[in-house]
Design a protein around this motif. Sequence first.
Motif, PDB file in Angstrom:
ATOM      1  N   SER A   1       0.839  -1.205   0.000  1.00  0.00           N
ATOM      2  CA  SER A   1       0.000   0.000   0.000  1.00  0.00           C
ATOM      3  C   SER A   1       0.871   1.252   0.000  1.00  0.00           C
ATOM      4  O   SER A   1       0.586   2.232  -0.704  1.00  0.00           O
ATOM      5  CB  SER A   1      -0.920   0.015   1.229  1.00  0.00           C
ATOM      6  N   LEU A   2       1.947   1.204   0.770  1.00  0.00           N
ATOM      7  CA  LEU A   2       2.864   2.339   0.821  1.00  0.00           C
ATOM      8  C   LEU A   2       3.571   2.513  -0.519  1.00  0.00           C
ATOM      9  O   LEU A   2       3.803   3.641  -0.971  1.00  0.00           O
ATOM     10  CB  LEU A   2       3.886   2.137   1.936  1.00  0.00           C
ATOM     11  N   GLN A   3       3.907   1.404  -1.164  1.00  0.00           N
ATOM     12  CA  GLN A   3       4.536   1.469  -2.485  1.00  0.00           C
ATOM     13  C   GLN A   3       3.627   2.174  -3.487  1.00  0.00           C
ATOM     14  O   GLN A   3       4.077   3.019  -4.257  1.00  0.00           O
ATOM     15  CB  GLN A   3       4.866   0.065  -2.980  1.00  0.00           C
ATOM     16  N   VAL A   4       2.339   1.812  -3.463  1.00  0.00           N
ATOM     17  CA  VAL A   4       1.372   2.439  -4.375  1.00  0.00           C
ATOM     18  C   VAL A   4       1.279   3.926  -4.088  1.00  0.00           C
ATOM     19  O   VAL A   4       1.270   4.756  -5.013  1.00  0.00           O
ATOM     20  CB  VAL A   4      -0.010   1.778  -4.235  1.00  0.00           C
ATOM     21  N   GLY A   5       1.236   4.282  -2.809  1.00  0.00           N
ATOM     22  CA  GLY A   5       1.136   5.685  -2.423  1.00  0.00           C
ATOM     23  C   GLY A   5       2.355   6.489  -2.855  1.00  0.00           C
ATOM     24  O   GLY A   5       2.230   7.592  -3.395  1.00  0.00           O
ATOM     25  N   ILE A   6       3.537   5.929  -2.644  1.00  0.00           N
ATOM     26  CA  ILE A   6       4.777   6.613  -3.033  1.00  0.00           C
ATOM     27  C   ILE A   6       4.849   6.773  -4.554  1.00  0.00           C
ATOM     28  O   ILE A   6       5.214   7.836  -5.062  1.00  0.00           O
ATOM     29  CB  ILE A   6       6.014   5.854  -2.512  1.00  0.00           C
ATOM     30  N   SER A   7       4.493   5.720  -5.273  1.00  0.00           N
ATOM     31  CA  SER A   7       4.513   5.783  -6.745  1.00  0.00           C
ATOM     32  C   SER A   7       3.565   6.858  -7.256  1.00  0.00           C
ATOM     33  O   SER A   7       3.891   7.613  -8.188  1.00  0.00           O
ATOM     34  CB  SER A   7       4.116   4.427  -7.336  1.00  0.00           C
ATOM     35  N   PHE A   8       2.393   6.931  -6.632  1.00  0.00           N
ATOM     36  CA  PHE A   8       1.413   7.938  -7.034  1.00  0.00           C
ATOM     37  C   PHE A   8       1.951   9.349  -6.812  1.00  0.00           C
ATOM     38  O   PHE A   8       1.875  10.211  -7.696  1.00  0.00           O
ATOM     39  CB  PHE A   8       0.115   7.740  -6.252  1.00  0.00           C
ATOM     40  N   LEU A   9       2.521   9.581  -5.638  1.00  0.00           N
ATOM     41  CA  LEU A   9       3.053  10.907  -5.312  1.00  0.00           C
ATOM     42  C   LEU A   9       4.230  11.275  -6.212  1.00  0.00           C
ATOM     43  O   LEU A   9       4.344  12.424  -6.664  1.00  0.00           O
ATOM     44  CB  LEU A   9       3.473  10.963  -3.843  1.00  0.00           C
ATOM     45  N   LEU A  10       5.102  10.306  -6.464  1.00  0.00           N
ATOM     46  CA  LEU A  10       6.234  10.580  -7.354  1.00  0.00           C
ATOM     47  C   LEU A  10       5.751  10.951  -8.752  1.00  0.00           C
ATOM     48  O   LEU A  10       6.307  11.837  -9.408  1.00  0.00           O
ATOM     49  CB  LEU A  10       7.152   9.358  -7.433  1.00  0.00           C
ATOM     50  N   GLY A  11       4.694  10.267  -9.182  1.00  0.00           N
ATOM     51  CA  GLY A  11       4.168  10.530 -10.519  1.00  0.00           C
ATOM     52  C   GLY A  11       3.616  11.937 -10.665  1.00  0.00           C
ATOM     53  O   GLY A  11       3.887  12.620 -11.651  1.00  0.00           O
ATOM     54  N   ILE A  12       2.837  12.389  -9.679  1.00  0.00           N
ATOM     55  CA  ILE A  12       2.187  13.698  -9.802  1.00  0.00           C
ATOM     56  C   ILE A  12       3.066  14.854  -9.344  1.00  0.00           C
ATOM     57  O   ILE A  12       2.789  16.010  -9.681  1.00  0.00           O
ATOM     58  CB  ILE A  12       0.846  13.735  -9.029  1.00  0.00           C
ATOM     59  N   LEU A  13       4.138  14.571  -8.597  1.00  0.00           N
ATOM     60  CA  LEU A  13       4.980  15.646  -8.070  1.00  0.00           C
ATOM     61  C   LEU A  13       6.328  15.771  -8.775  1.00  0.00           C
ATOM     62  O   LEU A  13       6.915  16.860  -8.799  1.00  0.00           O
ATOM     63  CB  LEU A  13       5.216  15.443  -6.571  1.00  0.00           C
ATOM     64  N   VAL A  14       6.836  14.672  -9.356  1.00  0.00           N
ATOM     65  CA  VAL A  14       8.186  14.713  -9.924  1.00  0.00           C
ATOM     66  C   VAL A  14       8.231  14.194 -11.367  1.00  0.00           C
ATOM     67  O   VAL A  14       8.667  14.907 -12.277  1.00  0.00           O
ATOM     68  CB  VAL A  14       9.176  13.891  -9.065  1.00  0.00           C
ATOM     69  N   LEU A  15       7.783  12.964 -11.568  1.00  0.00           N
ATOM     70  CA  LEU A  15       8.008  12.304 -12.852  1.00  0.00           C
ATOM     71  C   LEU A  15       7.315  13.003 -14.018  1.00  0.00           C
ATOM     72  O   LEU A  15       7.814  12.968 -15.154  1.00  0.00           O
ATOM     73  CB  LEU A  15       7.552  10.842 -12.765  1.00  0.00           C
ATOM     74  N   PHE A  16       6.190  13.636 -13.759  1.00  0.00           N
ATOM     75  CA  PHE A  16       5.488  14.340 -14.826  1.00  0.00           C
ATOM     76  C   PHE A  16       6.379  15.388 -15.484  1.00  0.00           C
ATOM     77  O   PHE A  16       6.250  15.681 -16.686  1.00  0.00           O
ATOM     78  CB  PHE A  16       4.229  15.025 -14.275  1.00  0.00           C
TER      79      PHE A  16
END
Length: 258
Positions: A46-61
């Motif tokens: 669950s934490l992995q999913v949360g971190i991936s989501f945050l990285l996607g919308i805050l950095v990777l984009f």
Amino acid sequence: MRLSEYRQTAKDRLSGQWGINIGLVVIVGILTAAIGNVSTMTDNSSLQVGISFLLGILVLFAFSYALYYVSLYVVRGGRAELGQIFVVFQQGYYVPLMVINIVATIVQYILAAIFFIPLLLQAGSGLYLSLITSGGVVSNVDDMGMLFNVGLFTMYFILMLIYLLVVTIVSILFKFAVWVKFDYPDLSLGDCIKRAWLLIKDRWGKYILLQLSFIGWYILGFIALFVGLLFVAVYVNTASAAFYDQALKEKIEQGELA
């Protein structure tokens, strides 16, 4: 302009700089994978999913949007440079473009939530939530088992086609909004979306046909494995930027935009 002219413009502008543009795509891919691996540092799924989501919308984009910037820069006669992959973090672009990305992500989740309501009623909340979070893609064996029912699978297939069409239109709109933000940094988010809509509203079909015209190139790219797909990615990005640039010029000439 005909579709062939957009493709020719892309080839002309990329002449002599295919290598650096492909290199930027490779570097962005490496950076995205390296940063994305941060989520695997924990064993909590669950934490992995949360971190991936945050990285996607805050950095990777930011790296994906940087490639939009590069393609437009090249179309207008510029030469791609290594430092441009960090352009979103410069010149005040980061926050407004992050907001555009967040809004685009929320809109896609809302669309998924709406389109797959019939599956919620038929198959239950498990499959429904899985489809929302995965963008409509069946992501595990249990969900596939649920869809073996012929009626349920038919419903899923129809909903998926409609959903993909709508999401494609929305993604085009937000892609144009990103280009608009690069061109007009002082515009608000709402004005960027309005201007993007003005640019694309009478060109949806032509833009989609432009993307479909690269199907043969994608096939050749697959045959040539990884390197071939890199060429295709650069080619498509640049031709798409040429489409945006031409739409902008026409709207300015027609007096619809300052």
